[in-house]
Design an enzyme around this catalytic site. Structure first.
Site, PDB file in Angstrom:
ATOM      1  N   LYS A   1     -26.003 -44.278  -7.231  1.00 43.00           N
ATOM      2  CA  LYS A   1     -26.024 -43.204  -6.233  1.00 43.00           C
ATOM      3  C   LYS A   1     -24.691 -43.155  -5.487  1.00 43.00           C
ATOM      4  O   LYS A   1     -24.116 -44.203  -5.178  1.00 43.00           O
ATOM      5  CB  LYS A   1     -27.170 -43.490  -5.244  1.00 43.00           C
TER       6      LYS A   1
ATOM      7  N   SER B   1     -33.860 -38.434  -1.576  1.00 36.94           N
ATOM      8  CA  SER B   1     -32.473 -38.058  -1.736  1.00 36.94           C
ATOM      9  C   SER B   1     -31.817 -38.612  -3.007  1.00 36.94           C
ATOM     10  O   SER B   1     -30.778 -38.109  -3.416  1.00 36.94           O
ATOM     11  CB  SER B   1     -31.675 -38.548  -0.530  1.00 36.94           C
TER      12      SER B   1
ATOM     13  N   SER C   1     -36.725 -42.045  -0.268  1.00 34.56           N
ATOM     14  CA  SER C   1     -35.678 -41.499  -1.139  1.00 34.56           C
ATOM     15  C   SER C   1     -35.526 -42.179  -2.486  1.00 34.56           C
ATOM     16  O   SER C   1     -34.792 -41.697  -3.346  1.00 34.56           O
ATOM     17  CB  SER C   1     -34.335 -41.533  -0.421  1.00 34.56           C
TER      18      SER C   1
END
Lengths: 489, 485
Positions: free
Chosen positions: B76, B151, B175
């Protein structure tokens, strides 16, 4: 010493006003690295040379508390006779400024590391206790430089993240002199403890001054104004003087005082408004989630307490007891740790009282003249003690001692050596003195007769002749005794 | 070898170890997949040259003693990576190249893995659909009109589409778990403090936690083992002995007590979610676990509490993005204040601005007590609910999300409905507990659904074991047609 009366009031047409002052002192913690990062804290480095990723708030950087700074705060708290809080919390104080990289200052708000304490001041009108409200740890900001370029501001982050102790007093101070004594006392205590070097020129000690005025006798405090970031005692005193008069004038005109933050303009010697209460920042304090609450074990506090050095108030008492000094002398001699160390070394080797007199007289005057302090005095404590002893034992007179002292300052030499090599030893052999005096008396028979007939003023003349003949080395006390004896005969 | 990329991490590790495939071949296979999957928009940055280099290095000197030998991994874009652009999905960090490596990614590299690229995510991890990213929304490989969750949406999409053998995300309110649920993958939010936060772009410091996203529970245990560990650079990091989760993974859960909280049966929850939950209970019961009804009475306050605490911390954490030292700076403005205003107006997207405003509001004087302080108190009560329950049960089973993946744009203009998607995941973050989302079935549209296993603090091994047993007996298999290539 006779006690004077406190007398600092501002006089208006409608009465006498008392000035109420509280200080927030920002003292830089003596530590090798910053409060939450490993960067150096040394003064005077080139701009932005002592800045870590944490100090400049890069993404993902986290603060880690520097234990030494915590210990320094605890030591200072103990030195201020204050309550040490086993539980304290670091909060974020949020505001935007170019020299505040995180966009917040890590400080302590509701739960400071040190609670209430006190400091005792020696004022000419007696001793006065000033309450300490709290002491907390916080980060310093960087420095914005506005005058390097006409259109840009430059930022130096060397100071960013350095540990400060904010020491908040109660509104117990009543005059510029008390403020002076308070700052000096705080400074002395912290220098004894080794927790702050107290160097105001380098910004290690700065203060915000809160001032209000009220009519003498009033129980309620007036509206206060805060003067930000004053960095010398002289300026603090000037700012207070100005601000107190400004407030009294307003009250006398029947006007209100606005609670506001003001700046002291050192060039114009006046304070002016920086922001009003309405414009006051909302700092949105909240506990810093990157840091756990600070929990101190009682043992750590106890151990630090045991290892504290002797503090000025205790030392002063001891100097009075042990060395027979008066309160004034003791006060002066404990005002700096280095001075007290020097004195103790001298006192061990010589007459304690005489040592104090000579230190506070000739030695301090010389240091002052030369702009030196005790730690770089040209006269070592050992040599100074020998000088004092030479006076005490009668080896040299006080007058000769002053000459020896001058030579010591220039050469750094041992006083014995100076006295020997220059033949400055006092003539204290009674036989030699008697011989000399007889010679003078026989040369001045007429004066002896006049003396005996009652003109006793002439005694001084005879002493003068002895001194002249001996080149100033005759022991004055013995000279007096022998002269009296021979003149009677 | 053509199918190597749809295997699990542990299978791939086996193939590397037995030299069935080289690290270079593996890396090339993923690069090919990534190049064919641009439509998914899962990557912000690729580091192919660097990855190929590292693969060759490994092949020249294979060493199989570490956990992730020769494995390319995409992560990420919230993890700072040394000399590789790190954006947090934001324009304000569009040009930011860190000089340092986050502790978690460094742990992965120290275990033999290397970087393949940086994955798209919601801006500053604020979102549940990956639609708030400055770099555009990510598409769920399950269907071209679906969000991948958020997310960590780039992470879930890349993983499900075989663009990385495993990945890591961050989980502040769900997330990791919600995108895992939306893509039929496994996601674990570890105990707060198990993985270091050092070098991760912060969203809400008291809630943020990095964790693994993988195809299987076994993979999850390997990744967790590799990435976790005490870090003295993070004051909230837990100082404890490192565990060997993969070696200790067991599928015997006989006698374990599984709590079923009645408060998680929310109003208007689709019937399928309820059925999925029932299915999960049955599987665990059949495996010898004991189901116990429990109550977590403060659950209904978790979402509002979260949406006070998280924005409050975020409003302060994001103050550093001011255009002064790094990142985007607006060229407009005549003084410092205008420079701030323009930089932050142009640099941040709407959702980030919304949360900064909410956070600033709840911390403001006059509102602090009513919002922030009260939220902190409720947070304690939520934590206490869990503490009380864990005196009676070993783990808690709930649905991961109240729905399957929704359509792109469906909730983009309705923040509250978007926030409601986190309803089952946020209580865990508020309590600092570990929770695992495992794929458990499909809804009637054929979209994956996940179940969540919540454990006691530092009880990751137990929920991994339950998940492992569940996985073996659930029969779920992600079958994704590669429509994008």
């Amino acid at each position: 010493m006779s006690k004077e009366k406190f007398d600092y009031f501002v006089k208006g047409d409608k009465g006498k006003y008392e000035v109420v002052i509280g200080l927030e002192v920002h003292a830089q913690v003596l530590s090798n690295s910053k409060l939450f990062s490993g960067s150096s804290t040394k003064f005077g480095a080139d701009p932005n040379k002592q800045v870590s990723l944490i100090d400049s708030a890069f993404p993902g950087m986290l603060p880690v508390i520097n234990e030494e700074c915590v210990k320094q705060a605890v030591r200072t708290g103990l030195g201020l006779n204050a309550r040490i809080n086993n539980y304290s919390v670091f909060d974020r104080k949020n505001y935007f400024y170019a020299d505040l990289p995180q966009g917040y200052q890590i400080s302590q708000y509701k739960n400071p590391i040190v609670g209430e304490g006190k400091v005792v001041l020696d004022m000419p009108y007696g001793s006065k206790e000033i309450g300490i409200e709290r002491l907390h740890l916080e980060q310093d900001a960087g420095k914005s430089i506005h005058d390097m370029d006409p259109s840009s501001t430059y930022v130096d982050l060397n100071r960013s993240g350095i540990a400060l102790m904010e020491i908040v007093s109660k509104p117990d101070l009543r005059s510029p002199d008390e403020v002076n004594a308070y700052i000096k006392k705080l400074r002395t205590i912290m220098r004894y403890l080794g927790t702050c070097d107290g160097n105001m020129q380098e910004g290690s000690l700065r203060a915000d001054v809160n001032i209000s005025v009220r009519k003498v006798g009033d129980k309620n405090f007036g509206t206060r104004c805060e003067i930000k970031n004053v960095n010398s005692i002289k300026f603090m005193q000037m700012a207070i003087e100005y601000e107190a008069n400004r407030q009294v004038e307003l009250l006398e005109e029947g006007k209100q005082i606005d609670q506001e933050t003001r700046l002291f303009d050192t060039k114009k010697n006046e304070t002016r408004s920086m922001r009003s209460k309405e414009d006051a920042h909302d700092y949105r304090y909240f506990p810093d989630p990157d840091l756990l609450p600070l929990k101190l074990e009682q043992k750590l506090i106890d151990d630090l307490k045991k290892s504290l050095p002797e503090l000025p108030d205790n030392k002063k008492e001891r100097f009075i007891q042990e060395y027979g000094l008066n309160s004034y002398e003791a006060n002066v001699l404990v005002s700096e740790k280095e001075i007290s160390d020097y004195y103790e070394e001298v006192a061990k080797l010589s007459d304690k009282k005489l040592a104090a007199t000579w230190m506070m007289g000739d030695l301090f005057a010389m240091l002052n003249d030369k702009g030196l302090n005790i730690s770089n005095s040209p006269i070592s404590a050992k040599n100074f003690a020998e000088l004092v002893q030479s006076i005490k034992s009668g080896e040299i007179s006080g007058r000769i001692a002053k000459e020896v002292f001058e030579i010591m300052v220039e050469s750094g030499d041992n006083p014995k050596k100076i006295i020997e090599s220059k033949g400055m030893k006092q003539q204290s052999d009674p036989k030699e003195l008697e011989k000399m005096i007889n010679e003078i008396l026989s040369k001045n028979k007429d004066k002896v007769d006049q003396y005996k007939a009652g003109k006793e003023k002439l005694f001084g003349f005879f002493v003068g002749q002895v001194m002249k003949l001996s080149g100033g080395k005759a022991n004055p006390q013995l000279t007096n005794e022998i002269l009296k004896k021979l003149l009677k005969g | 070898m053509s199918n190597i990329t749809n295997q699990s991490l542990s299978e791939i590790l086996e193939s590397i170890k037995s030299k069935k495939i080289s690290s270079l071949e593996l890396t090339q296979a993923y690069i090919k997949n990534i190049e064919n999957a641009k439509k998914l928009n899962a990557f912000v940055t690729t580091t192919f040259d660097q990855a190929l280099e590292n693969a060759k290095k490994f092949d020249n000197k294979p060493n199989n003693e570490k956990l992730l030998n020769g494995i390319p991994l995409a992560v990420k874009d919230l993890f700072c990576t040394e000399n590789v652009k790190t954006t947090a999905g934001s324009n304000i960090l569009n040009n930011f190249v860190p000089s340092y490596e986050s502790t978690v990614t460094k742990n992965l590299w120290n275990n033999g893995a290397f970087l393949l690229g940086k994955l798209n995510c919601d801006e500053f991890a604020m979102g549940s659909s990956n639609e708030t990213s400055f770099f555009g929304n990510v598409i769920n490989p399950i269907g071209d009109h679906l969000v991948p969750g958020g997310s960590s949406g780039g992470s879930s999409s890349a993983l499900a589409a075989d663009l990385t053998p495993a990945t890591i995300g961050t989980d502040t309110g769900g997330s990791i778990r919600q995108p895992a649920s939306f893509t039929g993958t496994v996601g674990l939010k570890p105990t707060y403090g198990l993985c270091s936060r050092w070098g991760i772009v912060a969203f809400a410091s008291s809630l943020d936690q990095a964790g693994p996203m993988t195809k299987t529970v076994n993979d999850c245990s390997i990744m967790l083992e590799a990435m976790s560990g005490f870090d003295e650079k993070d004051s909230t990091s837990i100082n404890k002995k490192k565990e060997t989760y993969s070696k200790n993974l067991k599928d015997n859960i006989k006698g374990l007590k599984i709590g079923i909280p009645k408060e998680y049966r929310v109003e208007n929850m689709p019937k399928e979610i309820d059925e999925l939950w029932e299915k999960g209970k049955k599987i665990l019961k059949d495996l010898g676990a004991q189901l116990i009804d429990i109550s977590l009475p403060h659950t209904k306050y978790a979402l509002p509490t979260y949406y006070i605490v998280a924005p409050a911390e975020a409003s302060s954490n994001l103050a550093r993005y001011d255009g002064v030292r790094y990142g985007y700076r607006s060229q407009k403005g005549k003084d410092l204040i205008e420079m701030y205003e323009n930089t932050r107006s142009e640099g941040f997207g709407d959702e980030v601005k919304r949360r900064i405003l909410i956070g600033t509001y709840v911390l403001s004087s006059g509102y602090y007590d009513a919002y922030y302080l009260k939220a902190q108190k409720v947070r304690q009560l939520i934590k206490k609910d869990f503490d009380d329950s864990f005196t009676k049960v070993d783990a808690i089973l709930t649905p991961s999300t109240p729905s399957s993946a929704f359509k792109i744009g469906e909730k983009a203009n309705d923040p509250v409905s978007m926030y409601l998607n986190d309803i089952f995941t946020v209580p865990v973050n508020l309590a600092g507990l570990p929770a695992l989302s495992i794929p458990a079935g499909l809804d009637k549209q054929g979209y994956p659904l996940g179940l969540q296993l919540i454990g006691k603090a530092l009880d990751e091994q137990k929920i991994l074991n339950i998940g492992y047993a569940f996985e073996k007996n659930c029969g779920y298999k992600n079958e994704i047609k590669k429509w994008w290539s």
